[in-house]
Motif scaffolding. Structure first.
Motif, short mmCIF file in Angstrom:
data_model
loop_
_atom_site.label_atom_id
_atom_site.label_comp_id
_atom_site.label_asym_id
_atom_site.label_seq_id
_atom_site.Cartn_x
_atom_site.Cartn_y
_atom_site.Cartn_z
N VAL A 186 0.88 -1.17 0.00
CA VAL A 186 0.00 0.00 0.00
C VAL A 186 0.92 1.22 0.00
O VAL A 186 1.84 1.28 0.81
CB VAL A 186 -0.87 0.01 1.28
CG1 VAL A 186 -1.75 1.26 1.30
CG2 VAL A 186 -1.70 -1.25 1.40
N ARG A 188 2.64 4.48 0.95
CA ARG A 188 2.71 5.00 2.32
C ARG A 188 1.72 6.14 2.56
O ARG A 188 1.15 6.27 3.64
CB ARG A 188 4.14 5.44 2.64
CG ARG A 188 4.97 4.30 3.13
CD ARG A 188 6.47 4.44 2.92
NE ARG A 188 7.04 5.77 3.04
CZ ARG A 188 7.46 6.33 4.18
NH1 ARG A 188 7.36 5.67 5.30
NH2 ARG A 188 7.98 7.52 4.18
N GLY A 189 1.50 6.95 1.51
CA GLY A 189 0.60 8.09 1.64
C GLY A 189 -0.86 7.69 1.83
O GLY A 189 -1.68 8.49 2.28
N GLU A 190 -1.20 6.44 1.48
CA GLU A 190 -2.59 6.00 1.59
C GLU A 190 -2.86 5.21 2.86
O GLU A 190 -3.96 4.72 3.08
CB GLU A 190 -2.97 5.14 0.36
CG GLU A 190 -2.93 5.93 -0.94
CD GLU A 190 -3.06 5.05 -2.18
OE1 GLU A 190 -3.51 3.89 -2.03
OE2 GLU A 190 -2.69 5.50 -3.27
N MET A 191 -1.83 5.04 3.71
CA MET A 191 -2.02 4.28 4.95
C MET A 191 -2.69 5.15 6.00
O MET A 191 -2.65 6.38 5.93
CB MET A 191 -0.66 3.85 5.50
CG MET A 191 0.03 2.76 4.72
SD MET A 191 1.64 2.44 5.50
CE MET A 191 2.40 1.46 4.24
N GLN A 196 1.37 5.16 9.06
CA GLN A 196 2.38 6.01 8.43
C GLN A 196 3.46 6.42 9.43
O GLN A 196 4.65 6.43 9.11
CB GLN A 196 1.72 7.28 7.89
CG GLN A 196 1.46 7.24 6.41
CD GLN A 196 0.94 8.59 5.92
OE1 GLN A 196 1.63 9.60 6.00
NE2 GLN A 196 -0.28 8.59 5.41
#
Lengths: 251, 243
Positions: A186, A188-191, A196
């Protein structure tokens, strides 16, 4: 630390490796064999126009990840063997400094990992047509540095293992969370925010980001250099912590 | 001249158990001192304290005029652990060369140390393929390679055939004649007679500290085994009846 003792120790570790032909063969072949698997997993997956193919995205990260996991395991076991066979106790009665030993492992296994990464990269670029915008040599540099980080973490963790069974258990504890949260599965920005935050303190995340920068940019970027500095700093920190766990006197 | 090793009121606890109970002893320079005692009597613990890798609870250990474990002693003290501590995946020669290099010694010193323990013909063999006795001699070569002033050997002759044992003891005495101090542990009493001086310990306490002849005289028997038995009984009687 003494350059003469560091050189002797690095040479000794490489000589041990040289006598272990099967380990050498495994080090040389396993990453390329795994890349072959990755290639055939994704070979029939369509790539939307204008996007990186899934193989390119995954293989690039794997080039950094394979030396990381392999060198972590190899180092944990090697250091544990020094402890259990009594060679560590004997070394600590000699003029050898703790950092001579730890940096010796970092240099020897780092060099082995660089060769390993070179073979795997050659296969990825020339056999499977891996395409990166940036220079393949940067990929090698990141992979080698990542291996040194793994050696440092392995040296540190081996202080907390009394047996091989325990040492092997540190692999899922230390390596797997870093793989899960590094941005491969996934972005990292969408975690979730807290994931994050965890990802931000795990050094592998920075190595992966550096590789992605090489994949996407023709020239080395400032982000890539910053990421490399974080990885190198983490390796140094782990080595210092490992030195702190090495006691000349024990109970 | 001051003693090579001076141990004063040494107390050591290991694994929650008191192993050495305020032990005091001295080891003279340029001689072979035997550290005798049954398995579990504290011989290894005392040797670990001398080379500075043992955490001590109380007391002092002075080695060659310095506190045990001082950095400057690491060039001057050689230590043979009881289990052979050499790299099984290196050859005998490679092991000796590595330990020689740690002390700034060259290949010639390493080859000489290997020859001195009778392993010249096995020098190119991996330590992992050696017999137990050969392996412990490889380990011995690594302890002697830098020609240290003080050599601490924990059961160096276990598993060696009688001829080799005699050779090794002759070598120890030749080293002592050149001024080296040797502290050699054993649990075999027939080796006690080969020492210049004896330290007998039992259950973490010193029972005798004398020459073999004086030990025989004190006990009133010729046989050292029997002499030790009498000393131990006398020691026990003292403890039970302090008056």
């Amino acid at each position: 630390m003494s350059p003469r003792i560091l050189a002797a120790t690095t040479g000794r570790i490489l000589r041990q490796l040289r006598h272990d032909r099967r380990t050498l063969a495994l080090l040389a072949v396993v990453p390329s064999a795994l890349l072959t698997l990755v290639y055939f997993m994704y070979v029939d997956q369509p790539t939307p126009p204008g996007q990186t193919s899934t193989f390119d995205r995954v293989a690039l990260i794997m080039l950094g990840f394979f030396p990381f996991v392999i060198m972590f395991l190899v180092t944990s076991i090697a250091m544990l063997r020094e402890r259990t066979t009594g060679t560590l106790e004997r070394l600590l009665t000699t003029p050898l400094g703790k950092l001579d030993l730890l940096f010796g492992y970092g240099l020897a296994f780092g060099a082995a990992a660089a060769v390993q990464a070179a073979i795997a990269s050659a296969v990825a670029y020339w056999v499977f047509g891996l395409d990166t915008a940036g220079d393949g040599l940067l990929v090698l540099l990141i992979a080698a540095l990542n291996a040194v980080l793994a050696v440092a973490l392995g040296l540190f963790c081996s202080a907390f293992a009394r047996t091989e069974f325990q040492a092997v258990q540190f692999m899922p504890v230390v390596v797997v969370p870093q793989l899960l949260l590094c941005g491969l599965f996934v972005p990292r920005g969408e975690m979730a925010g807290w994931l994050q935050a965890v990802s931000d303190v795990l050094p592998l995340s920075y190595a992966v980001e550096a590789l992605q920068e090489v994949g996407a940019n023709a020239e080395p970027t400032g982000t890539m250099w910053r990421d490399l500095a974080v990885v190198a700093g983490s390796a140094l920190l782990a080595l210092v912590l490992a030195a702190a766990t090495l006691r000349r006197r024990s109970g | 001249m001051e003693d090579a090793i001076a141990v004063r009121d040494l107390v050591v606890d290991r694994g929650g158990r008191r192993v050495l109970h305020g032990l005091s002893a001295v080891v003279p320079r340029g001689a072979v001192t035997g550290l005798l005692g049954p398995s579990g009597s504290g011989k290894t613990t005392l040797m670990r304290a001398v080379v500075g890798v043992q955490v001590v609870t109380a007391g002092t250990v002075t080695v060659l005029g310095r506190p045990a474990g001082s950095p400057e002693l690491r060039h001057r003290v050689g230590y043979l652990t009881q289990a052979p501590s050499v790299y099984a995946d290196l050859t005998v020669r490679e092991n000796a060369r590595y330990f020689a290099a740690l002390h700034g010694r060259g290949r010639a010193d390493a080859d000489r140390a290997v020859a001195d323990v009778g392993l010249a013909r096995a020098a190119g063999q991996l330590v992992g393929t050696l017999s137990g006795g050969q392996r412990s001699r490889a380990s011995l070569a690594c302890a002697l390679v830098a020609e240290p002033e003080l050599v601490v050997l924990d059961e160096p002759t276990v598993g060696q055939d009688p001829v080799l044992r005699a050779d090794l003891w002759a070598q120890f005495h030749a080293m002592a004649a050149r001024g080296t101090t040797l502290l050699v542990s054993s649990h075999v009493m027939d080796e006690a007679a080969r020492c210049d001086r004896l330290l007998l310990i039992r259950e973490g306490r010193l029972i005798a500290d004398d020459s073999p002849a004086a030990v025989r005289a004190a006990a009133g028997v010729d046989d050292l085994d029997e002499a030790f038995l009498r000393l131990i009984r006398a020691h026990q009687a003292d403890q039970e009846d302090p008056s």
